[in-house]
Design a protein around this motif. Structure first.
Motif, PDB file in Angstrom:
ATOM      1  N   PRO A   1      -4.918   7.199   8.100  1.00 52.13           N
ATOM      2  CA  PRO A   1      -4.689   6.672   6.749  1.00 52.13           C
ATOM      3  C   PRO A   1      -5.613   5.474   6.505  1.00 52.13           C
ATOM      4  O   PRO A   1      -6.108   4.852   7.450  1.00 52.13           O
ATOM      5  CB  PRO A   1      -3.223   6.220   6.777  1.00 52.13           C
ATOM      6  N   THR A   2      -5.826   5.153   5.238  1.00 51.04           N
ATOM      7  CA  THR A   2      -6.393   3.849   4.912  1.00 51.04           C
ATOM      8  C   THR A   2      -5.669   2.800   5.741  1.00 51.04           C
ATOM      9  O   THR A   2      -4.439   2.831   5.828  1.00 51.04           O
ATOM     10  CB  THR A   2      -6.176   3.534   3.422  1.00 51.04           C
ATOM     11  N   HIS A   3      -6.418   1.878   6.360  1.00 55.72           N
ATOM     12  CA  HIS A   3      -5.714   0.972   7.263  1.00 55.72           C
ATOM     13  C   HIS A   3      -4.744   0.077   6.502  1.00 55.72           C
ATOM     14  O   HIS A   3      -5.094  -0.559   5.513  1.00 55.72           O
ATOM     15  CB  HIS A   3      -6.660   0.116   8.100  1.00 55.72           C
ATOM     16  N   LYS A   4      -3.514   0.043   7.000  1.00 57.99           N
ATOM     17  CA  LYS A   4      -2.413  -0.642   6.324  1.00 57.99           C
ATOM     18  C   LYS A   4      -2.696  -2.120   6.070  1.00 57.99           C
ATOM     19  O   LYS A   4      -2.255  -2.681   5.063  1.00 57.99           O
ATOM     20  CB  LYS A   4      -1.128  -0.499   7.142  1.00 57.99           C
ATOM     21  N   ASP A   5      -3.430  -2.765   6.984  1.00 59.27           N
ATOM     22  CA  ASP A   5      -3.650  -4.208   6.847  1.00 59.27           C
ATOM     23  C   ASP A   5      -4.745  -4.525   5.837  1.00 59.27           C
ATOM     24  O   ASP A   5      -4.805  -5.642   5.323  1.00 59.27           O
ATOM     25  CB  ASP A   5      -3.993  -4.824   8.204  1.00 59.27           C
ATOM     26  N   LYS A   6      -5.608  -3.566   5.563  1.00 59.40           N
ATOM     27  CA  LYS A   6      -6.673  -3.788   4.586  1.00 59.40           C
ATOM     28  C   LYS A   6      -6.255  -3.393   3.176  1.00 59.40           C
ATOM     29  O   LYS A   6      -6.814  -3.876   2.198  1.00 59.40           O
ATOM     30  CB  LYS A   6      -7.916  -2.985   4.979  1.00 59.40           C
ATOM     31  N   LEU A   7      -5.293  -2.500   3.093  1.00 58.88           N
ATOM     32  CA  LEU A   7      -4.859  -1.996   1.792  1.00 58.88           C
ATOM     33  C   LEU A   7      -4.035  -3.064   1.062  1.00 58.88           C
ATOM     34  O   LEU A   7      -3.316  -3.842   1.692  1.00 58.88           O
ATOM     35  CB  LEU A   7      -4.030  -0.732   2.001  1.00 58.88           C
ATOM     36  N   GLN A   8      -4.140  -3.089  -0.242  1.00 59.26           N
ATOM     37  CA  GLN A   8      -3.361  -4.041  -1.037  1.00 59.26           C
ATOM     38  C   GLN A   8      -1.874  -3.878  -0.689  1.00 59.26           C
ATOM     39  O   GLN A   8      -1.375  -2.754  -0.552  1.00 59.26           O
ATOM     40  CB  GLN A   8      -3.617  -3.772  -2.528  1.00 59.26           C
ATOM     41  N   PRO A   9      -1.141  -4.992  -0.497  1.00 61.38           N
ATOM     42  CA  PRO A   9       0.214  -4.920   0.066  1.00 61.38           C
ATOM     43  C   PRO A   9       1.198  -3.994  -0.651  1.00 61.38           C
ATOM     44  O   PRO A   9       1.997  -3.325  -0.001  1.00 61.38           O
ATOM     45  CB  PRO A   9       0.679  -6.370   0.013  1.00 61.38           C
ATOM     46  N   VAL A  10       1.164  -3.942  -1.972  1.00 63.58           N
ATOM     47  CA  VAL A  10       2.078  -3.046  -2.688  1.00 63.58           C
ATOM     48  C   VAL A  10       1.822  -1.600  -2.280  1.00 63.58           C
ATOM     49  O   VAL A  10       2.745  -0.818  -2.024  1.00 63.58           O
ATOM     50  CB  VAL A  10       1.924  -3.209  -4.217  1.00 63.58           C
ATOM     51  N   LEU A  11       0.553  -1.247  -2.215  1.00 64.47           N
ATOM     52  CA  LEU A  11       0.179   0.114  -1.813  1.00 64.47           C
ATOM     53  C   LEU A  11       0.486   0.353  -0.344  1.00 64.47           C
ATOM     54  O   LEU A  11       0.944   1.429   0.050  1.00 64.47           O
ATOM     55  CB  LEU A  11      -1.307   0.345  -2.088  1.00 64.47           C
ATOM     56  N   SER A  12       0.216  -0.659   0.484  1.00 59.82           N
ATOM     57  CA  SER A  12       0.431  -0.525   1.920  1.00 59.82           C
ATOM     58  C   SER A  12       1.905  -0.290   2.240  1.00 59.82           C
ATOM     59  O   SER A  12       2.245   0.533   3.097  1.00 59.82           O
ATOM     60  CB  SER A  12      -0.068  -1.778   2.642  1.00 59.82           C
TER      61      SER A  12
ATOM     62  N   ALA B   1       5.278  10.733  -8.022  1.00 66.55           N
ATOM     63  CA  ALA B   1       4.251  10.458  -9.035  1.00 66.55           C
ATOM     64  C   ALA B   1       4.509   9.162  -9.792  1.00 66.55           C
ATOM     65  O   ALA B   1       3.596   8.373 -10.039  1.00 66.55           O
ATOM     66  CB  ALA B   1       4.150  11.636 -10.009  1.00 66.55           C
ATOM     67  N   LYS B   2       5.758   8.931 -10.157  1.00 69.12           N
ATOM     68  CA  LYS B   2       6.084   7.744 -10.959  1.00 69.12           C
ATOM     69  C   LYS B   2       5.800   6.465 -10.176  1.00 69.12           C
ATOM     70  O   LYS B   2       5.109   5.560 -10.673  1.00 69.12           O
ATOM     71  CB  LYS B   2       7.546   7.793 -11.388  1.00 69.12           C
ATOM     72  N   ILE B   3       6.305   6.370  -8.954  1.00 72.10           N
ATOM     73  CA  ILE B   3       6.120   5.140  -8.169  1.00 72.10           C
ATOM     74  C   ILE B   3       4.658   4.964  -7.764  1.00 72.10           C
ATOM     75  O   ILE B   3       4.151   3.835  -7.714  1.00 72.10           O
ATOM     76  CB  ILE B   3       7.049   5.133  -6.926  1.00 72.10           C
ATOM     77  N   ILE B   4       3.954   6.060  -7.513  1.00 67.87           N
ATOM     78  CA  ILE B   4       2.530   5.957  -7.172  1.00 67.87           C
ATOM     79  C   ILE B   4       1.751   5.354  -8.338  1.00 67.87           C
ATOM     80  O   ILE B   4       0.899   4.477  -8.152  1.00 67.87           O
ATOM     81  CB  ILE B   4       1.964   7.341  -6.777  1.00 67.87           C
ATOM     82  N   GLY B   5       2.052   5.809  -9.542  1.00 66.06           N
ATOM     83  CA  GLY B   5       1.370   5.263 -10.718  1.00 66.06           C
ATOM     84  C   GLY B   5       1.701   3.796 -10.940  1.00 66.06           C
ATOM     85  O   GLY B   5       0.824   2.978 -11.248  1.00 66.06           O
TER      86      GLY B   5
END
Length: 579
Positions: free
Chosen positions: A210-221, A312-316
């Motif tokens: 996955p996209t590395h959790k520590d680099k990803l923006q915290p809400v997305l992570s 879909a809703k929460i992802i958006g």
């Protein structure tokens, strides 16, 4: 009547066979050629109004980069899709054409979704059939020496011999340019880039980066680590394909543990991270049978669709929150390091690693004993921490000479403005005080690293047409991580600015001797600096050239632009006339 029924059955059979992929027709031993892939998608788009095959910009092969769009309501305009609050899932195949599972799996998946009328209402599925078209055309059965099938496949390098999964920042290939066009037009929330692994032997068919959790923006992570990734693991296990994180062994075998993979922006998922898109590189295991690898990829892609439809809703909502947070963010990490003290146990299903005499050298060699599978806990290090952070400026000022930089910013939908009149502006400038450079070329470049800068405040002239980029945008991470020279994959590290590292003027020693003597007489401070330098470096006292060079570099004769990074940082709110 029997004859009519027979003809109808025959036509149905012919239609079914026509929609079969080369992979299926070859008893799951072959992967489709580039021409067969495009023909397949053209036929789908002709048959089903919910599918559209779009041609984008060129690749280095001379052929366009295609995008298949699957839209249940037959809306194929990206802006309208976003306005209708639909999610976009982008699947990229064949970045390494010798790893073609995604190519074949996507062909079958698109057909099956269309044929069964199972396209989701709230998600649009976008598929790049073959990204590295050049490499796909360079077909053989030998370039992947460690891989178990298919019979023939493409080559990793493109027609310029670039590894396209190292080209997302430097953009040396037309492929990369066209990909970034697609990505920034369609703005996917979730991105999947299909691959095949190299390395150790183990029991799993599918591994995941996955996209590395520590680099990803915290809400997305938070969503990715607590909801999305666990769902992928759970659903794939139900489908018969238990997964494990990508096996990045700290030693020759996984027994002593594995580490997470920190993808910098040169990689596809590192690039998508800069745009607040959650990215994945699924890696099937090279030694498993090809039909199993394709089946695992098919089932994983279907799982992505199911989870994105469900969430879909929460992802958006998360994407909107992340974009807003990044636009307002003040501090940005430029470099990362693995925290070797933070580990967690994970259950790993491997094979016993053994040694036996080599039939080639007679010396001991490694092999994995498939007659001795094991299940045990191993260590997993997956925490990376920032090793260098900076505070963003208000804006960056870019002299108009640096056209490629500006073109790439615009390609990535960074808002770029221009001065409409000349102005002297107080800015912070970096002088490159130290850096390392590789001794061998890497992907066509001699990469810089370990960059150190000396920031100075200066008032400099800027001219009509020079560019201004305010750092208040959702694309802030792309802006900062390309324009700050110390960032891992900055434009500086990829040699965009190497011209500043060479001096354009110098001096003849016999002439400058007299000038230097006058400078020392007129400027006691300069003499004091010279004496301190000699005291710190005793060898300098015996080196006349070194002393002259020191005086030259500390005088007005020394060119002010040598090692001065040309992109300025605006630290104060200056009134600038812009268009």
């Amino acid at each position: 009547m029997r004859r009519i029924i027979f003809i109808l059955l025959l036509l149905t059979t012919i239609d079914s066979l026509a929609q079969q992929t080369p992979f299926e027709r070859s008893h799951k031993q072959e992967t489709a050629t580039y021409a067969e892939v495009i023909q397949h998608y053209q036929a789908l788009a002709k048959t089903y109004p919910q599918a559209k095959l779009i041609s984008y910009g060129p690749t280095d092969s001379g052929k366009p980069l295609h995008l298949l769009v699957l839209s249940k309501d037959q809306v194929f305009d990206p802006a309208t899709i976003k306005k209708n609050n639909k999610r976009v899932l982008l699947i990229n195949n064949g970045i390494h054409p010798g790893e073609p599972e995604g190519i074949d799996a996507s062909m079958m998946l698109a057909r099956d979704l269309l044929k069964a009328h199972k396209l989701p209402a709230n998600v649009v599925i976008c598929i790049i059939p073959v990204y590295n078209i050049d490499g796909s055309l360079n077909r053989s059965s030998t370039s992947r020496a460690n891989q178990n099938g298919p019979i023939a496949y493409g080559f990793r390098g493109n027609s310029k011999n670039y590894d396209l999964n190292r080209d997302f920042i430097k953009t040396d290939s037309k492929n990369s340019h066209s990909f970034q066009e697609i990505f920034n037009i369609w703005k996917p929330e979730i991105f999947v880039d299909t691959h095949t692994s190299n390395g150790a032997d183990y029991q799993y068919t599918m591994t995941l980066i996955p996209t590395h959790k520590d680099k990803l923006q915290p809400v997305l992570s938070t969503y990715m680590t607590q909801t999305l990734v666990p769902s992928l693991y759970q659903e794939m296990e139900k489908k018969g394909y238990e997964m494990i994180p990508y096996v990045n062994s700290i030693e020759e075998t996984p027994d002593q543990g594995i580490t997470g993979f920190l993808e910098s922006p040169r990689y596809s998922t590192g690039y998508t991270t800069l745009h607040n898109t959650i990215g994945f590189m699924p890696e099937t295991h090279m030694l498993k049978a090809y039909d199993k690898r394709v089946d695992a990829t098919y089932k994983l892609l279907q799982t992505y669709i199911d989870v994105v439809v469900r969430d879909a809703k929460i992802i958006g909502e998360n994407k909107k929150k992340a974009d807003a947070a990044i636009a307002a963010q003040q501090e940005f990490a430029l470099e990362w390091k693995l925290n070797e003290k933070k580990e967690e146990p994970i259950v790993f299903k491997g094979y016993a690693a053994r040694q036996k005499p080599s039939e080639v050298s007679g010396l001991n060699r490694l092999y994995y004993d498939r007659n001795e599978p094991y299940t045990k806990e191993i260590k997993y290090w997956n925490t990376f921490e920032p090793s260098l952070t900076i505070s963003k400026p208000i804006a960056y000022l870019i002299p108009q000479a640096w056209t490629k930089v500006v073109e790439l910013l615009k390609l990535n939908q960074v808002k770029v403005q221009q001065l409409t009149k000349d102005a002297v502006i107080p800015v912070e400038m970096y002088y490159i005080s130290d850096y390392k450079t590789t001794t061998r070329p890497y992907e066509g470049h001699y990469l810089h690293s370990a960059v150190k800068v000396n920031p100075t405040l200066q008032k400099l002239p800027f001219y009509t047409g020079d560019y201004v980029v305010y750092v208040n945008q959702p694309s802030n991470r792309y802006i900062v991580e390309t324009l700050e020279p110390q960032a891992m994959d900055s434009f500086f590290n990829w040699n965009f600015f190497d011209a500043i590292l060479g001096m354009k003027e110098h001096f003849s020693a016999y002439v400058f001797e007299d000038t230097a003597a006058e400078l020392l007489k007129k400027d006691p401070g300069l003499r004091e600096k010279l004496e301190k330098e000699k005291a710190a470096k005793p060898e300098m006292a015996k080196d006349a050239a070194a002393q002259l060079n020191f005086i030259y570099k500390n005088s007005d004769y020394y060119e002010k632009t040598h090692t001065r990074y040309p992109i300025a940082r605006l630290l104060t709110n200056e009134h600038l006339t812009l268009k």
